[in-house]
Design an enzyme around this catalytic site. Structure first.
Site, PDB file in Angstrom:
ATOM      1  N   ASP A   1      -6.683  21.239  10.609  1.00 35.93           N
ATOM      2  CA  ASP A   1      -7.136  20.155   9.736  1.00 35.93           C
ATOM      3  C   ASP A   1      -6.791  20.445   8.274  1.00 35.93           C
ATOM      4  O   ASP A   1      -6.919  19.572   7.417  1.00 35.93           O
ATOM      5  CB  ASP A   1      -8.634  19.881   9.905  1.00 35.93           C
ATOM      6  CG  ASP A   1      -9.497  21.120   9.798  1.00 35.93           C
ATOM      7  OD1 ASP A   1      -8.946  22.237   9.753  1.00 35.93           O
ATOM      8  OD2 ASP A   1     -10.736  20.974   9.770  1.00 35.93           O
TER       9      ASP A   1
ATOM     10  N   TYR B   1     -12.125  33.068   2.110  1.00 38.76           N
ATOM     11  CA  TYR B   1     -12.650  31.893   2.801  1.00 38.76           C
ATOM     12  C   TYR B   1     -14.087  31.700   2.308  1.00 38.76           C
ATOM     13  O   TYR B   1     -15.022  32.331   2.781  1.00 38.76           O
ATOM     14  CB  TYR B   1     -12.584  32.072   4.312  1.00 38.76           C
ATOM     15  CG  TYR B   1     -13.127  30.914   5.112  1.00 38.76           C
ATOM     16  CD1 TYR B   1     -12.981  29.595   4.670  1.00 38.76           C
ATOM     17  CD2 TYR B   1     -13.786  31.130   6.321  1.00 38.76           C
ATOM     18  CE1 TYR B   1     -13.474  28.535   5.413  1.00 38.76           C
ATOM     19  CE2 TYR B   1     -14.277  30.064   7.076  1.00 38.76           C
ATOM     20  CZ  TYR B   1     -14.120  28.777   6.605  1.00 38.76           C
ATOM     21  OH  TYR B   1     -14.616  27.714   7.327  1.00 38.76           O
TER      22      TYR B   1
ATOM     23  N   ASP C   1      -9.098  29.093   1.156  1.00 39.83           N
ATOM     24  CA  ASP C   1      -9.920  27.888   1.260  1.00 39.83           C
ATOM     25  C   ASP C   1     -11.170  28.152   0.429  1.00 39.83           C
ATOM     26  O   ASP C   1     -12.087  28.854   0.873  1.00 39.83           O
ATOM     27  CB  ASP C   1     -10.261  27.626   2.723  1.00 39.83           C
ATOM     28  CG  ASP C   1     -11.210  26.449   2.903  1.00 39.83           C
ATOM     29  OD1 ASP C   1     -11.615  25.841   1.894  1.00 39.83           O
ATOM     30  OD2 ASP C   1     -11.557  26.152   4.062  1.00 39.83           O
TER      31      ASP C   1
ATOM     32  N   ASN D   1     -13.232  25.836  -0.633  1.00 42.71           N
ATOM     33  CA  ASN D   1     -14.263  24.875  -0.247  1.00 42.71           C
ATOM     34  C   ASN D   1     -14.859  24.114  -1.436  1.00 42.71           C
ATOM     35  O   ASN D   1     -16.070  23.890  -1.502  1.00 42.71           O
ATOM     36  CB  ASN D   1     -15.371  25.579   0.547  1.00 42.71           C
ATOM     37  CG  ASN D   1     -15.220  25.354   2.046  1.00 42.71           C
ATOM     38  OD1 ASN D   1     -14.901  24.252   2.489  1.00 42.71           O
ATOM     39  ND2 ASN D   1     -15.429  26.405   2.821  1.00 42.71           N
TER      40      ASN D   1
ATOM     41  N   GLU E   1     -10.204  31.365   8.306  1.00 42.66           N
ATOM     42  CA  GLU E   1     -10.834  30.800   9.499  1.00 42.66           C
ATOM     43  C   GLU E   1     -10.010  31.113  10.757  1.00 42.66           C
ATOM     44  O   GLU E   1      -9.660  30.238  11.542  1.00 42.66           O
ATOM     45  CB  GLU E   1     -11.058  29.293   9.350  1.00 42.66           C
ATOM     46  CG  GLU E   1     -12.208  28.793  10.201  1.00 42.66           C
ATOM     47  CD  GLU E   1     -12.623  27.354   9.924  1.00 42.66           C
ATOM     48  OE1 GLU E   1     -13.566  26.912  10.596  1.00 42.66           O
ATOM     49  OE2 GLU E   1     -12.023  26.690   9.059  1.00 42.66           O
TER      50      GLU E   1
END
Length: 371
Positions: A241, A105, A144, A146, A35
């Site tokens: 985050d 990602y 990531d 997810n 990201e």
């Protein structure tokens, strides 16, 4: 070898929040980003000693991945090779002589699983891609992904069941990936650890209350799992985050997996990472190994004393702490060596069959150092 993965949620913003301080301090061999939210030419980073690889999304300010590495790869691939899945800059693969490094990602399924069909297409294609690589050489995957795989991978599993990142479809897809011959490195060392998260919402003081999710991973081919050294989660590092996750793996870029040189018979003290992030050593095994070492030394000393009594072993004043052998062969016992593992902060204990070069005395006889 040290690997870092971090979803920076916009690299330009993260740089203003201390990104380079952490980058320089951690001194990783590979530093993988997700990201990045960048297009080509929007940033120039001066990272001496590192080669930079970037994968951009077609949509501006969206998605994107990057890898910064000290080791120039044999080849680089961007994406899966499928045009319908490769327009969002989600994947980079670096090839080395005996492993692949992949940073990913994974697409978010979005609120009310609005994008779950696209997500499942990605999952199936990505699993096929990784298993094809794994047939050639081991794979190191990070990023990531997810998905919170197990209930212990998020603070509030009951209220989030069925949500994006914790739907049955996404969790099952991750299970199928692991069953295809891959290992979740963090769970390999910490099967029951709770409260270990990598992402927190910006709302409701989630990070302050540690109400998070573990959705950032290092996953490796099963045949590399014995080389997993440590898997820290750097939850104290801000700037996004997400927080950085780390993998220390006993493998080098020429593919040589760490092992002792005791003719292939290595005993390696494994490490654990507790929920507080402290490293521990399996002290019982270490004590056993040390006891065996003392026993080996004792019996070797008895043998040397017997040789001296029988005039088969003579002191040699020309050599420090050595004896001269008189036509007698000695078989070297296995020693126990304790040495700090580079960058780990804790000792490794391993068997090493020592065969040092013989010093030469004044009379050209070989001398054996006392063990």
């Amino acid at each position: 070898m040290k690997f870092i993965s971090w979803n920076v949620n916009g690299l330009r913003a993260c740089i203003q929040k201390g990104f380079l301080d952490f980058f320089n301090q951690i001194n990783a061999d590979f530093f993988c980003l997700q990201e990045t939210k960048l297009q080509s030419g929007q940033i120039e980073l001066d990272l001496p000693g590192y080669v930079q690889y970037w994968c951009y999304a077609e949509k501006k300010g969206y998605s994107g991945t990057a890898i910064f590495t000290k080791h120039t790869p044999m080849s680089v691939q961007y994406g899966l090779g499928l045009p319908e899945l490769d327009n969002e800059g989600r994947l980079i693969t670096l090839e080395y002589p005996e492993f692949y490094l992949v940073t990913c990602y994974t697409p978010n399924a979005q609120r009310e699983l609005a994008r779950i069909e696209h997500r499942m297409k990605w999952e199936d294609a990505f699993r096929d891609y990784l298993t094809a690589l794994d047939k050639t050489k081991p794979v190191i995957l990070c990023g990531d992904l997810n998905v919170a795989h197990q209930e212990i991978d998020l603070k509030n599993p009951a209220s989030n069941r069925g949500s994006a990142g914790f739907s049955d479809q996404e969790r099952s897809a991750f299970t199928r990936l692991l069953e295809s011959g891959f290992t979740d490195t963090f769970r390999h060392l910490n099967p029951d650890a709770t409260g270990c998260y990598t992402w927190w919402s910006y709302m409701f003081n989630a990070r302050k209350n540690n109400a998070g999710w573990r959705i950032d991973y290092f996953v490796v081919s099963d045949r590399l799992k014995e080389a997993i050294y440590s898997t820290p989660i750097h939850s104290d590092i801000l700037g996004s985050d997400h927080c950085p996750v780390e993998l220390e793996l006993g493998i080098s870029c020429n593919g040589s997996i760490w092992k002792s040189d005791a003719e292939g018979a290595a005993t390696q003290i494994k490490t654990e990472l507790s929920s507080t992030g402290k490293k521990t050593v399996l002290t019982g095994s270490a004590c056993l190994l040390l006891a065996l070492g003392f026993a080996a030394g004792f019996f070797t000393n008895q043998f040397l004393n017997k040789l001296k009594e029988d005039n088969l072993l003579l002191n040699n004043g020309n050599l420090y702490n050595n004896y001269v052998l008189t036509d007698t062969a000695i078989h070297y016992p296995t020693q126990i060596i304790c040495a700090a593992n580079p960058g780990s902060g804790f000792p490794a204990v391993r068997f090493v069959s020592q065969r040092p070069p013989f010093p030469v005395a004044a009379n050209n006889q070989r001398a054996h150092p006392v063990i």
